[in-house]
Design a protein around this motif. Structure first.
Motif, mmCIF file in Angstrom:
data_model
loop_
_atom_site.group_PDB
_atom_site.id
_atom_site.type_symbol
_atom_site.label_atom_id
_atom_site.label_comp_id
_atom_site.label_asym_id
_atom_site.label_seq_id
_atom_site.Cartn_x
_atom_site.Cartn_y
_atom_site.Cartn_z
ATOM 1 N N ASN A 85 35.267 84.371 11.921
ATOM 2 C CA ASN A 85 35.500 82.985 11.512
ATOM 3 C C ASN A 85 36.866 82.543 12.024
ATOM 4 O OD1 ASN A 85 33.070 82.583 10.097
ATOM 5 N ND2 ASN A 85 33.894 83.718 8.367
ATOM 6 N N VAL A 86 36.916 81.377 12.647
ATOM 7 C CA VAL A 86 38.133 80.856 13.256
ATOM 8 C C VAL A 86 38.350 79.433 12.752
ATOM 9 C CG1 VAL A 86 39.238 80.253 15.442
ATOM 10 C CG2 VAL A 86 37.750 82.269 15.312
ATOM 11 N N ILE A 87 39.576 79.127 12.363
ATOM 12 C CA ILE A 87 39.910 77.784 11.894
ATOM 13 C C ILE A 87 40.692 77.067 12.999
ATOM 14 C CG2 ILE A 87 41.113 76.409 10.155
ATOM 15 C CD1 ILE A 87 40.722 78.825 8.245
ATOM 16 N N PRO A 88 40.140 75.999 13.549
ATOM 17 C CA PRO A 88 40.825 75.262 14.618
ATOM 18 C C PRO A 88 42.108 74.604 14.110
ATOM 19 C CG PRO A 88 38.509 74.652 14.478
ATOM 20 C CD PRO A 88 38.816 75.464 13.271
ATOM 21 N N HIS A 89 43.087 74.446 15.007
ATOM 22 C CA HIS A 89 44.332 73.749 14.674
ATOM 23 C C HIS A 89 44.147 72.245 14.645
ATOM 24 C CE1 HIS A 89 46.006 77.478 16.627
ATOM 25 N NE2 HIS A 89 46.705 77.445 15.505
ATOM 26 N N MET A 90 43.328 71.734 15.576
ATOM 27 C CA MET A 90 43.197 70.296 15.766
ATOM 28 C C MET A 90 41.753 69.938 16.082
ATOM 29 S SD MET A 90 46.379 69.650 18.411
ATOM 30 C CE MET A 90 46.561 67.895 18.086
ATOM 31 N N THR A 91 41.440 68.667 15.866
ATOM 32 C CA THR A 91 40.137 68.168 16.308
ATOM 33 C C THR A 91 40.302 67.579 17.710
ATOM 34 O OG1 THR A 91 40.472 65.933 15.458
ATOM 35 C CG2 THR A 91 39.499 67.558 13.941
#
Length: 102
Positions: A85-91
């Motif tokens: 699972n990876v949480i993006p920094h930005m959209t």
């Protein structure tokens, strides 16, 4: 052919690094999405985030000229092919807005 008066890519990067380096970092967005291969984004992330400019002595070594960000369609966690699972920094919307305001 490159003329001798043209700076090398390394010299160009050295020239843009200033004492206010945080303001001068080049933002690099790496796109991540569900079922992405880990090496497809982790390899480039690592190389760019640990890149350093400077000479052979510690005194002239800078922090990375790149501010590396993981970018996705939302900031919700994405799941790689292997289940990480990876949480993006930005959209994507945020990075486009930040690049147009520069």
């Amino acid at each position: 052919s490159v003329s001798s008066s043209s700076p090398s890519p390394l010299q160009y990067l050295r020239d843009i690094v200033t004492t206010k380096q945080e303001e001068r970092q080049i933002v690099v967005g790496i796109l991540v999405f569900d079922q992405v291969e880990v090496l497809d984004f982790c390899g480039p992330f690592e190389v760019l985030s640990v890149c350093r400019l400077g000479g052979d002595d510690d005194e002239n070594v800078t922090k990375s000229p790149f501010s590396v960000r993981l970018v996705a369609s939302t900031k919700e966690p994405i799941t790689t092919i292997g289940g990480m699972n990876v949480i993006p920094h930005m959209t994507m919307e945020e990075i486009m807005a930040s690049s147009s305001s520069s």
